[in-house]
Design an enzyme around this catalytic site. Structure first.
Site, PDB file in Angstrom:
ATOM      1  N   THR A   1     -31.598 -97.142   1.231  1.00  0.00           N
ATOM      2  CA  THR A   1     -31.065 -96.239   2.632  1.00  0.00           C
ATOM      3  C   THR A   1     -31.523 -95.244   2.879  1.00  0.00           C
ATOM      4  OG1 THR A   1     -29.303 -95.015   2.093  1.00  0.00           O
ATOM      5  CG2 THR A   1     -28.370 -96.681   3.215  1.00  0.00           C
TER       6      THR A   1
ATOM      7  N   TRP B   1     -19.216 -80.085  21.723  1.00  0.00           N
ATOM      8  CA  TRP B   1     -20.306 -80.688  21.285  1.00  0.00           C
ATOM      9  C   TRP B   1     -20.538 -80.580  22.233  1.00  0.00           C
ATOM     10  CZ3 TRP B   1     -18.633 -84.590  16.506  1.00  0.00           C
ATOM     11  CH2 TRP B   1     -17.501 -83.972  16.432  1.00  0.00           C
TER      12      TRP B   1
HETATM   13  P1  ADP Z   1     -30.878 -94.821   7.615  1.00  0.00           P
HETATM   14  O1  ADP Z   1     -29.494 -94.331   7.895  1.00  0.00           O
HETATM   15  O2  ADP Z   1     -31.383 -94.671   6.479  1.00  0.00           O
HETATM   16  O3  ADP Z   1     -32.059 -93.895   8.360  1.00  0.00           O
HETATM   17  P2  ADP Z   1     -30.449 -97.436   9.053  1.00  0.00           P
HETATM   18  O4  ADP Z   1     -31.625 -98.203   9.458  1.00  0.00           O
HETATM   19  O5  ADP Z   1     -29.453 -97.223   7.995  1.00  0.00           O
HETATM   20  O6  ADP Z   1     -30.848 -96.090   8.451  1.00  0.00           O
HETATM   21  O7  ADP Z   1     -29.858 -96.303  10.208  1.00  0.00           O
HETATM   22  C1  ADP Z   1     -28.714 -96.087  10.770  1.00  0.00           C
HETATM   23  C2  ADP Z   1     -28.366 -94.949  11.481  1.00  0.00           C
HETATM   24  O8  ADP Z   1     -29.180 -94.803  12.729  1.00  0.00           O
HETATM   25  C3  ADP Z   1     -26.889 -95.474  12.205  1.00  0.00           C
HETATM   26  O9  ADP Z   1     -26.401 -94.939  12.192  1.00  0.00           O
HETATM   27  C4  ADP Z   1     -27.503 -94.397  13.845  1.00  0.00           C
HETATM   28  O10 ADP Z   1     -27.052 -93.122  13.541  1.00  0.00           O
HETATM   29  C5  ADP Z   1     -28.831 -94.444  13.786  1.00  0.00           C
HETATM   30  N1  ADP Z   1     -29.275 -95.983  15.061  1.00  0.00           N
HETATM   31  C6  ADP Z   1     -29.350 -97.354  15.029  1.00  0.00           C
HETATM   32  N2  ADP Z   1     -29.551 -97.901  15.568  1.00  0.00           N
HETATM   33  C7  ADP Z   1     -28.902 -96.811  17.089  1.00  0.00           C
HETATM   34  C8  ADP Z   1     -28.705 -96.896  18.459  1.00  0.00           C
HETATM   35  N3  ADP Z   1     -29.217 -97.836  19.149  1.00  0.00           N
HETATM   36  N4  ADP Z   1     -29.180 -95.880  19.122  1.00  0.00           N
HETATM   37  C9  ADP Z   1     -28.705 -94.001  18.719  1.00  0.00           C
HETATM   38  N5  ADP Z   1     -28.937 -94.513  17.089  1.00  0.00           N
HETATM   39  C10 ADP Z   1     -29.326 -95.217  16.482  1.00  0.00           C
END
Ligand code: ADP
Length: 547
Positions: A186, A449
């Site tokens: 990650t 929030w």
């Molecule tokens: P990292 O956490 O390392 O940046 P990830 O690809 O695992 O990489 O990220 C996951 C996060 O990305 C989710 O927990 C969320 O916060 C965000 N995320 C992914 N897809 C969406 C989406 N369609 N809308 C909003 N947030 C998203």
């Protein structure tokens, strides 16, 4: 009593065997680092994946040894997906946009034995080479005649020579389906990166699930362009699902700009694409001024960060392309939800449908979701109450590689163990989940929030705005107040007052940002997402106008 069914482990090798046998002549087209377009099919992919498996055996790599890649989306990378995992090794895809120090740290942590890289990453490899003494073999993904004479990497092999010397005869080994198949770190915006370690079983189940009609809806009639990188959570699992379904695959290689992506879509009759919003922002930015149209593109999966409603609208109304909004995480292989309507919604007015389609969508079978309050108590599915989003399922991690960060799971009163996503969300009565924010980005103002995503989405709906990021600024009375950083479209005029007035009537008064800061660019992270930590650093010293 056990069922009388054949016990066949779910292995990644079976996917490539299937694709070879049933979709042998289906094309895989790649724009190469060399600049040209390369085409072959699943039959040749299978053959070369077997050569690669033999080559790994020859080097003496053991079961579960890690094989790393620093590579764009392309056929050689795809061969590694199957040859490395299929032969029992673990594919470690590295994000080349990380800092070299971070890459070296990750490679050492993963104990990579071998690194295969596209030549465009040679300077990066040169920077990490001396820092990774554990890596025994270095392979450039190219022909021998392209190997640089003085790479500074002793014993550098050319991939084509290396696998070309091997036989295509290879019997894929059979082993426990729970064996590790691939890993992905990650991005680690805080602390050291942590790796999700996928298994053959989790990858296969995810590949089945991803292809389903209300998920990515992939078939043997699709020509699929994964813009989402193969170094980012296995390109959302598309390479695997495509092999199961027999989709034509079109890989963009290093040419990720709007013009190149558009041209590839047109040239290869792509009807299906997938990527993060920033990529599509670039493509639409290229298409609009030139008055370009799509002749074949029909659907696109957008996820990784919130897809602005304005983008969903533009794709649908201006280009006739359906957007499938998806949500997931590295820790979830990555798919968790995808937004498609249910039958009853088809009778809804268009704007109601649009409101639903902006959400992150419904859980895929296999993924269980719930939202909880600060005490872990489950919250109602009313589409309004928001809480911390927890998930569980057979393709969701139960810990990180080498136990980094301890046990991440939370146990509920029934003894079920959940992964906390770090996202804050609502879920409505039909199970449509909507991300309000990442818990670390949500703006806490006067005990309430404010969703930074909601504020950004509204800004993005303004025609003069190219990109927007909302962050909270410390405030002595309210705790935090939102401000919005805005990148204007080239040549567009927009004042602070006009931007703020645009919010009126669209959100509650107290949610309207206190200020607008015009910036040249919003810092993006290694996976194309807005880096709010960096933006906050850039805004250091900033003072709210009311203070
Ligand atoms: P990292 O956490 O390392 O940046 P990830 O690809 O695992 O990489 O990220 C996951 C996060 O990305 C989710 O927990 C969320 O916060 C965000 N995320 C992914 N897809 C969406 C989406 N369609 N809308 C909003 N947030 C998203």
């Amino acid at each position: 009593m056990l069922g009388l069914i054949q016990d066949q482990p779910l292995l990644i090798s079976s996917m490539i065997e299937f694709a070879e046998r049933h979709h042998g002549d289906t094309e895989i087209v790649s724009r190469r680092v060399e600049g040209d377009i390369h085409r072959y099919n699943y039959r040749e992919l299978g053959l070369r994946a077997r050569r690669l498996a033999n080559a790994l055996d020859k080097l003496g790599l053991l079961f579960s040894d890690r094989v790393a890649t620093l590579a764009w989306n392309g056929y050689r990378h795809m061969e590694m997906y199957f040859g490395v995992s299929g032969s029992g090794r673990v594919l470690h895809t590295i994000n080349p946009r990380l800092h070299p120090e971070q890459i070296a740290w990750i490679m050492n942590h993963a104990e990579d034995q071998l690194l295969c890289f596209d030549l465009s990453f040679l300077p990066l490899v040169q920077a990490v080479h001396a820092k990774c003494p554990g890596v025994k073999h270095w392979v450039a993904l190219c022909n021998a005649d392209r190997l640089p004479a003085d790479s500074g990497i002793p014993g550098l092999l050319s991939y084509e020579d290396w696998i070309g010397a091997q036989s295509p005869d290879y019997a894929w080994p059979r082993f426990d389906e729970n064996s590790a198949s691939s890993m992905c770190y990650t991005s680690g915006t805080t602390g050291n990166p942590k790796a999700a370690l996928y298994s053959h079983r989790s990858t296969t189940l995810h590949a089945y699930a991803a292809a389903l009609p209300d998920v990515m809806c992939l078939s043997a009639r699709d020509s699929v362009l994964p813009v989402v990188p193969m170094f980012h959570v296995n390109a959302w699992g598309i390479p695997y699902s495509a092999a199961l379904m027999g989709c034509k695959l079109v890989f963009p290689g290093p040419a990720m700009d709007g013009k190149s992506i558009y041209e590839l879509i047109e040239a290869e009759q792509v009807n299906y694409a997938a990527g993060v919003p920033t990529v599509w922002q670039m493509m639409l930015g290229h298409m609009k001024p030139a008055g370009l149209r799509f002749s074949t593109l029909r659907r696109t999966v957008i996820g990784g960060s919130a897809c602005p409603p304005a983008m969903i609208h533009t794709f649908k109304e201006d280009y006739g392309v359906e957007v499938l909004h998806a949500w997931g995480m590295t820790e979830m292989s990555p798919l968790g939800t995808l937004c498609t309507l249910k039958s009853k919604h088809l009778a809804y007015p268009k704007d109601e449908q649009m409101k639903l389609l902006q959400k992150q969508g419904r859980a895929i079978y296999g993924v269980d979701l719930k939202i909880v309050d600060g005490d872990g108590k489950e919250l109602p599915w009313d589409g309004k109450t928001y809480g911390d989003l927890l998930v569980r399922g057979p393709w969701i991690v139960n810990g990180y590689f080498k136990g980094e960060g301890g046990d991440p799971l939370i146990e509920d009163e029934q003894g079920r163990r959940w992964f906390p996503t770090g996202d804050v969300a609502t879920i409505d009565a039909d199970g449509f989940m909507q991300i309000t924010d990442r818990s670390k980005d949500v703006i806490k103002s006067g005990g309430e929030w404010i969703s930074s995503i909601a504020i950004e989405n509204l800004a993005m709906a303004h025609p003069a705005v190219a990109m927007a990021a909302c962050v909270g600024m410390p405030h002595p009375k309210w705790d935090e107040r939102p401000i919005v950083a805005v990148v204007k479209r080239p040549g567009a005029q927009l004042t602070r007052e006009e931007m703020l007035a645009f919010y009126e009537g669209k959100v509650a008064k107290w949610q309207i940002p206190d200020d607008v800061v015009f910036v040249e660019a919003i810092p993006l992270g290694a996976t194309g997402k807005m880096l709010k930590t960096k933006l906050r650093e850039q805004l250091k010293g900033y003072q709210l106008p009311s203070l």
